[in-house]
Design a protein around this motif. Structure first.
Motif, short mmCIF file in Angstrom:
data_model
loop_
_atom_site.label_atom_id
_atom_site.label_comp_id
_atom_site.label_asym_id
_atom_site.label_seq_id
_atom_site.Cartn_x
_atom_site.Cartn_y
_atom_site.Cartn_z
N SER A 237 45.26 48.63 33.69
CA SER A 237 46.54 48.46 34.37
C SER A 237 46.37 48.67 35.88
CB SER A 237 47.57 49.45 33.82
OG SER A 237 48.82 49.28 34.43
N ALA A 238 45.60 49.68 36.26
CA ALA A 238 45.37 49.95 37.69
C ALA A 238 44.56 48.83 38.33
CB ALA A 238 44.66 51.29 37.85
N MET A 239 43.59 48.29 37.59
CA MET A 239 42.78 47.19 38.14
C MET A 239 43.62 45.93 38.32
SD MET A 239 39.00 47.49 36.40
CE MET A 239 39.56 47.76 34.71
N PHE A 240 44.51 45.66 37.36
CA PHE A 240 45.40 44.49 37.49
C PHE A 240 46.24 44.60 38.76
CE2 PHE A 240 45.50 44.31 32.57
CZ PHE A 240 44.22 43.78 32.57
N ARG A 241 46.79 45.79 38.99
CA ARG A 241 47.63 46.00 40.17
C ARG A 241 46.80 45.83 41.45
NH1 ARG A 241 52.34 48.98 41.30
NH2 ARG A 241 52.37 49.88 39.20
N ALA A 242 45.59 46.38 41.44
CA ALA A 242 44.75 46.30 42.63
C ALA A 242 44.37 44.85 42.95
CB ALA A 242 43.49 47.14 42.44
N VAL A 243 44.09 44.06 41.91
CA VAL A 243 43.72 42.66 42.13
C VAL A 243 44.91 41.88 42.69
CG1 VAL A 243 43.08 40.51 40.98
CG2 VAL A 243 41.88 42.62 40.41
N LEU A 244 46.10 42.12 42.13
CA LEU A 244 47.29 41.40 42.61
C LEU A 244 47.62 41.78 44.05
CD1 LEU A 244 49.69 41.44 39.52
CD2 LEU A 244 48.65 39.44 40.60
N GLU A 245 47.50 43.07 44.38
CA GLU A 245 47.86 43.53 45.71
C GLU A 245 46.80 43.16 46.76
OE1 GLU A 245 48.51 47.68 45.27
OE2 GLU A 245 50.51 47.47 44.39
N SER A 246 45.58 42.85 46.32
CA SER A 246 44.51 42.56 47.28
C SER A 246 44.68 41.21 47.95
CB SER A 246 43.16 42.60 46.56
OG SER A 246 43.03 41.49 45.66
N GLY A 247 45.38 40.30 47.29
CA GLY A 247 45.57 38.97 47.86
C GLY A 247 44.43 38.00 47.59
N ILE A 248 43.39 38.42 46.85
CA ILE A 248 42.25 37.54 46.60
C ILE A 248 42.60 36.39 45.67
CG2 ILE A 248 40.60 39.40 46.96
CD1 ILE A 248 40.21 39.56 43.96
N LEU A 249 43.72 36.49 44.93
CA LEU A 249 44.12 35.42 44.04
C LEU A 249 44.81 34.28 44.77
CD1 LEU A 249 45.45 37.44 40.97
CD2 LEU A 249 43.22 36.41 41.29
N GLY A 250 45.16 34.50 46.03
CA GLY A 250 45.77 33.42 46.81
C GLY A 250 47.15 33.06 46.28
N ARG A 251 47.41 31.73 46.23
CA ARG A 251 48.71 31.23 45.82
C ARG A 251 48.60 30.50 44.50
NH1 ARG A 251 52.20 31.56 50.10
NH2 ARG A 251 53.67 30.04 49.25
N HIS A 252 49.71 30.49 43.77
CA HIS A 252 49.77 29.81 42.47
C HIS A 252 51.04 28.98 42.42
CE1 HIS A 252 49.41 29.02 38.20
NE2 HIS A 252 50.60 29.56 37.99
N ARG A 253 50.89 27.65 42.36
CA ARG A 253 52.02 26.73 42.31
C ARG A 253 53.03 26.98 43.44
NH1 ARG A 253 52.19 23.53 37.75
NH2 ARG A 253 50.78 24.12 36.06
N GLY A 254 52.50 27.18 44.64
CA GLY A 254 53.36 27.29 45.81
C GLY A 254 53.85 28.69 46.13
N LEU A 255 53.56 29.66 45.28
CA LEU A 255 53.99 31.04 45.53
C LEU A 255 52.79 31.97 45.53
CD1 LEU A 255 57.11 31.29 43.15
CD2 LEU A 255 57.12 31.02 45.64
#
Length: 440
Positions: A237-255
């Motif tokens: 759960s903590a890793m999921f939050r860290a990945v989302l907050e890091s910004g490395i996933l960029g954008r998905h379908r315009g958001l």
């Protein structure tokens, strides 16, 4: 009757094979026979998948010259055609054969299939499982015949649906590389005292990070009563939050790739009770949703559109981020009837094609997954969309092609709005009561 039902299963395989070989799914705009069966027969996706898988293994397919090819499981297929075994027997045989290592000789594998088919003719599916385990031990007594092909075939990670307590089961198998990458991560993130949601003083993130105070961690570890499995869960759960907050996933379908949560104004004001929905189709208790929002930047979607650029006219064809947020809150997911694809996997669709003069305004937009979006066209096999009036004003109606419904009656997708079905049922129950009739 049982023998007739089993033989009917074999007939079903033959019809699935024929529909695929005649390219019926593709001719009606479907990317797979599964989707074709779901629409035409109105069966579940799981049932359709099981029928197609069974047809692949037990059906008689044909070469390009028209010559019949032997079934993948010939003796099992023959037993079902005779009515001696049922679908559960066949699935048990298939499960055992999938576990046979790739290195086992083809003749031995064929003999194993014949043996299991004979067991199935005389016993139950459980008997097939027991015999299969003995066969596997015989074919691979040292357990050393597995190779990279077998490991590649077995690798999987399945995320189950949420249950009545909103919990989701994870199952699967990691290949050696994935396991080697995961072990050191859990050693640091799932360490006792780390990432404990029940302890406000518990350090978060990586136990070896310079900002983590060793004395604070030691104290948190002394208070930590979690099991290893619970610590692993909290680390994920903590890793999921860290990945989302890091910004490395960029954008998905315009958001931006982030968690999008929808709740009503009443839920926000009460701050307790009920569930919110996510753009990925999940459910989240209101208390947990508000806790997530404390560390986020929520966007309030106002359906009167005050102050939001939701009407773009003909100047732009593509929907804006604001429009997409509003559609996520309003539609919840793909609007084609029966489709369960969540909003996070959907595209913005013009109810009336933009090329036909439609504007890019919020009241003319809806959500549709890529597969359903591609099926909206002017051909004989195409679906038609329009804005509904009457009972569900503003929602998107999908008009099916004749091969799905000869009468072409408009349909609404209630999959993402289960409350509508409940309200409709309650109104139906109240109507007889108000008229004086008893309600069973």
């Amino acid at each position: 009757m049982e023998r007739a039902l089993r033989r009917a299963g074999a007939v079903s395989h033959r019809l699935v094979v024929e529909s695929v070989e005649r390219s019926l799914p593709a001719s009606f705009g479907y990317r797979s026979p599964h989707k074709f069966l779901v629409d035409v027969l109105r069966i579940s996706a799981a049932d359709a998948s099981a029928r197609v898988s069974a047809a692949r293994q037990l059906g008689v397919w044909h070469a390009s010259t028209g010559e019949s090819l032997p079934a993948a499981l010939p003796d099992t297929a023959a037993a079902q055609r005779n009515g001696d075994i049922g679908a559960d027997h066949a699935r048990a045989v298939s499960r055992i054969l999938r576990k046979i290592p790739h290195a086992v000789d083809a003749d031995d594998t064929k003999a194993a299939e014949s043996t299991l088919a004979r067991v199935a003719r005389d016993g139950t599916p459980e008997d097939v499982e027991q015999a299969g385990h003995r066969l596997l031990a015989y074919l691979n007594p040292d357990g050393n015949l597995g190779d990279d092909i077998d490991r590649t075939r077995r690798r999987a990670l399945t995320l189950g649906r949420q249950d009545t307590e909103l919990m989701s089961r994870i199952s699967g198998e990691l290949d050696p590389t994935a396991r080697a990458l995961l072990d050191p991560i859990l050693a640091k993130w799932a360490r006792p005292g780390m990432n404990n949601p029940a302890d406000p003083s518990s350090p978060t993130g990586d136990a070896e990070h310079p900002t983590v105070d060793s004395d604070v961690l030691a104290a948190a570890a002394a208070r930590d009563t979690r099991t290893t499995a619970q610590r692993n869960h909290d680390a994920f759960s903590a890793m999921f939050r860290a990945v989302l907050e890091s910004g490395i996933l960029g954008r998905h379908r315009g958001l931006p790739a982030t968690t999008i949560i929808t709740m009503t104004l009443e839920q926000l004001e009460r701050a307790i009770g009920g569930v919110a929905t996510t753009a990925s189709g999940g459910l989240l208790p209101i208390e947990d949703a508000l806790a997530l929002a404390e560390q986020a930047h929520p966007v309030l979607v106002l359906f009167d559109h005050d102050g939001r650029p939701l009407h773009l006219g003909r100047r732009r064809r593509l929907a804006s981020a604001d429009q997409r947020l509003a559609l996520i809150a309003a539609d919840g997911g793909c609007t084609r009837p029966g489709c369960a694809t969540p909003a996070s996997m959907c595209a913005v669709h013009h109810v009336t094609d933009w090329q036909k003069g439609r504007t890019t305004d919020i009241d003319g937009l809806t959500l549709a997954c890529d597969a359903c979006h591609a099926r909206v066209d002017d051909s004989a096999a195409g679906w038609v969309t329009r804005t509904a009036e009457g009972r569900y004003p503003g929602r998107t109606e999908w008009i099916p092609p004749p091969h799905v419904d000869p009468d072409r009656r408009p349909r609404i997708n209630h999959r993402h709005h289960p409350g509508e079905l409940i309200d409709h049922a309650r109104r139906g129950m109240r109507a007889p009561r108000e008229g004086g009739d008893a309600v069973p």
